[in-house]
Scaffold this active site. Structure first.
Site, PDB file in Angstrom:
ATOM      1  CB  SER A 126      -0.828  -0.026   1.287  1.00 24.04           C
ATOM      2  OG  SER A 126      -1.426   1.219   1.534  1.00 24.04           O
ATOM      3  CE1 TYR A 139      -4.431  -2.060   5.223  1.00 24.00           C
ATOM      4  CE2 TYR A 139      -2.982  -0.189   4.813  1.00 24.00           C
ATOM      5  CZ  TYR A 139      -3.812  -1.196   4.339  1.00 24.00           C
ATOM      6  OH  TYR A 139      -4.028  -1.318   2.979  1.00 24.00           O
TER       7      TYR A 139
HETATM    8  N1  LIG Z   1      -8.644  -0.856  -0.991  1.00 23.72           N
HETATM    9  C1  LIG Z   1      -7.586  -0.058  -0.875  1.00 23.72           C
HETATM   10  O1  LIG Z   1      -7.702   1.157  -0.954  1.00 23.72           O
HETATM   11  C2  LIG Z   1      -6.217  -0.628  -0.705  1.00 23.72           C
HETATM   12  C3  LIG Z   1      -5.124   0.240  -0.890  1.00 23.72           C
HETATM   13  C4  LIG Z   1      -3.839  -0.259  -0.721  1.00 23.72           C
HETATM   14  C5  LIG Z   1      -3.663  -1.593  -0.383  1.00 23.72           C
HETATM   15  N2  LIG Z   1      -4.738  -2.401  -0.218  1.00 23.72           N
HETATM   16  C6  LIG Z   1      -4.489  -3.781   0.161  1.00 23.72           C
HETATM   17  O2  LIG Z   1      -5.085  -4.647  -0.764  1.00 23.72           O
HETATM   18  C7  LIG Z   1      -5.393  -5.883  -0.121  1.00 23.72           C
HETATM   19  C8  LIG Z   1      -6.816  -6.270  -0.468  1.00 23.72           C
HETATM   20  O3  LIG Z   1      -7.692  -5.303   0.039  1.00 23.72           O
HETATM   21  P1  LIG Z   1      -9.092  -4.946  -0.624  1.00 23.72           P
HETATM   22  O4  LIG Z   1      -9.172  -3.477  -0.638  1.00 23.72           O
HETATM   23  O5  LIG Z   1      -9.301  -5.708  -1.875  1.00 23.72           O
HETATM   24  O6  LIG Z   1     -10.059  -5.426   0.551  1.00 23.72           O
HETATM   25  P2  LIG Z   1     -11.355  -6.353   0.564  1.00 23.72           P
HETATM   26  O7  LIG Z   1     -11.932  -6.194   1.916  1.00 23.72           O
HETATM   27  O8  LIG Z   1     -12.208  -6.082  -0.632  1.00 23.72           O
HETATM   28  O9  LIG Z   1     -10.731  -7.808   0.393  1.00 23.72           O
HETATM   29  C9  LIG Z   1      -9.940  -8.407   1.379  1.00 23.72           C
HETATM   30  C10 LIG Z   1     -10.200  -9.892   1.326  1.00 23.72           C
HETATM   31  O10 LIG Z   1      -9.382 -10.507   2.334  1.00 23.72           O
HETATM   32  C11 LIG Z   1     -10.178 -11.508   2.959  1.00 23.72           C
HETATM   33  N3  LIG Z   1      -9.688 -11.785   4.302  1.00 23.72           N
HETATM   34  C12 LIG Z   1      -9.566 -10.905   5.328  1.00 23.72           C
HETATM   35  N4  LIG Z   1      -9.128 -11.547   6.418  1.00 23.72           N
HETATM   36  C13 LIG Z   1      -8.981 -12.856   6.087  1.00 23.72           C
HETATM   37  C14 LIG Z   1      -8.572 -14.013   6.786  1.00 23.72           C
HETATM   38  N5  LIG Z   1      -8.241 -13.980   8.082  1.00 23.72           N
HETATM   39  N6  LIG Z   1      -8.543 -15.193   6.133  1.00 23.72           N
HETATM   40  C15 LIG Z   1      -8.912 -15.261   4.834  1.00 23.72           C
HETATM   41  N7  LIG Z   1      -9.305 -14.203   4.108  1.00 23.72           N
HETATM   42  C16 LIG Z   1      -9.336 -13.009   4.729  1.00 23.72           C
HETATM   43  C17 LIG Z   1     -11.579 -10.934   2.989  1.00 23.72           C
HETATM   44  O11 LIG Z   1     -12.577 -11.936   3.187  1.00 23.72           O
HETATM   45  C18 LIG Z   1     -11.660 -10.251   1.632  1.00 23.72           C
HETATM   46  O12 LIG Z   1     -12.175 -11.116   0.643  1.00 23.72           O
HETATM   47  C19 LIG Z   1      -5.136  -5.666   1.364  1.00 23.72           C
HETATM   48  O13 LIG Z   1      -3.891  -6.226   1.731  1.00 23.72           O
HETATM   49  C20 LIG Z   1      -5.098  -4.165   1.497  1.00 23.72           C
HETATM   50  O14 LIG Z   1      -4.287  -3.753   2.552  1.00 23.72           O
HETATM   51  C21 LIG Z   1      -6.017  -1.948  -0.372  1.00 23.72           C
END
Ligand SMILES: NC(=O)c1ccc[n+]([C@@H]2O[C@H](COP(=O)([O-])OP(=O)(O)OC[C@H]3O[C@@H](n4cnc5c(N)ncnc54)[C@H](O)[C@@H]3O)[C@@H](O)[C@H]2O)c1
Length: 244
Positions: A126, A139
């Site tokens: 991120s 985080y």
């Molecule tokens: N959305 C953003 O703005 C953003 C920005 C930078 C980085 N990220 C990173 O991208 C990655 C994905 O995030 P996203 O935005 O797609 O979120 P999201 O909530 O849409 O998806 C996250 C997924 O992880 C799964 N998950 C969470 N805990 C779990 C566990 N203990 N066991 C199994 N599955 C689990 C959830 O069920 C979900 O399907 C993360 O690492 C997040 O930090 C997101």
């Protein structure tokens, strides 16, 4: 070309689901892992293998396949609270899910990658792997740790044809972001719309949320033919945030 096998964590939603679909479109055999069985269901219609697992259960990770050529460490959660009120058990959980679990998965899939002389480790970090924001102590700590983990794997993997990189998005249109709008609204005393404009998009030059498919495109690039020398890097997809 040989068929590659990928494991994508957190693939039931958002960025993980987009990565699973994008790699599958490139002919990669994708194993999509998440604890949300319902969310995984849609991927099965795309011919993607799905496995239900809690990725924070470190001992349970040994049940996951290890004959993996491409590992996308993506699963993550967010929690927003001031440091002095941040629940310690939640801090431990977030570090376990977003740093220790990726370490364990890398550790158990590297021998296969080394054996094949080719492998790709992609860590969805991120902007918060490179910059801090208030109220996101676990985080930001986990993502900064992931950056270090990724670089060490890059150095050790290089002589085995294995690359390791981070992808560093700013705010992406996923449930992880929409879910934090209410919490941030409370902390900042703003409406959710004001949080989006004045907090989330404030440091960003491109004033919109990034789409999950844009992140998946970078992941596909890291797994594609031109990626052999691209290692130990952090590919920033942040609409200009870190240009400040
Ligand atoms: N959305 C953003 O703005 C953003 C920005 C930078 C980085 N990220 C990173 O991208 C990655 C994905 O995030 P996203 O935005 O797609 O979120 P999201 O909530 O849409 O998806 C996250 C997924 O992880 C799964 N998950 C969470 N805990 C779990 C566990 N203990 N066991 C199994 N599955 C689990 C959830 O069920 C979900 O399907 C993360 O690492 C997040 O930090 C997101």
């Amino acid at each position: 070309m040989e068929t590659r096998r990928a494991l994508v964590t957190g693939a039931a939603s958002g960025i993980g689901a987009a990565c699973a679909r994008r790699l599958a479109a490139d002919g990669v055999q994708v194993v999509a892992v998440d604890y949300d069985a319902e969310g995984l269901r849609e991927l099965t219609t795309k011919g993607i293998q799905t496995l239900t697992a809690d990725l924070a259960d470190l001992d349970g990770l040994t049940q996951l396949p290890t004959d993996i050529d491409i590992l996308v460490n993506n699963a993550g959660v967010q929690q927003v609270a001031p440091v002095e009120q941040f629940p310690p058990e939640r801090f431990g959980y977030i570090l376990r899910l977003m740093l220790e679990s990726p370490f364990r998965l890398i550790r158990q899939t590297l021998p296969h990658m080394y054996g094949r002389g080719w492998g790709r480790v992609v860590n969805i970090s991120s902007v918060h792997g490179l910059r801090a924001s208030p109220f996101k102590v676990a985080y930001v700590a986990a993502k900064h740790g992931l950056e270090g983990l990724s670089k060490v794997v890059a150095l050790e993997g290089a002589s085995h044809g294995v690359t390791s990189n981070c992808v560093n998005p700013a705010y992406v249109r996923t449930p992880l972001v929409t879910a934090q709008l209410a919490d941030q609204a409370l902390i900042h005393g703003l409406t959710e719309a004001e949080v989006l404009d004045q907090v989330l998009l404030e440091p960003v030059a491109v004033k919109r949320l990034i789409e999950p498919a844009e992140v998946a495109e970078l992941v596909a690039l890291l797994c594609g033919p031109a990626s052999a020398s691209l290692t130990g890097s952090s590919l920033v997809l942040d609409g200009g945030w870190t240009a400040h």
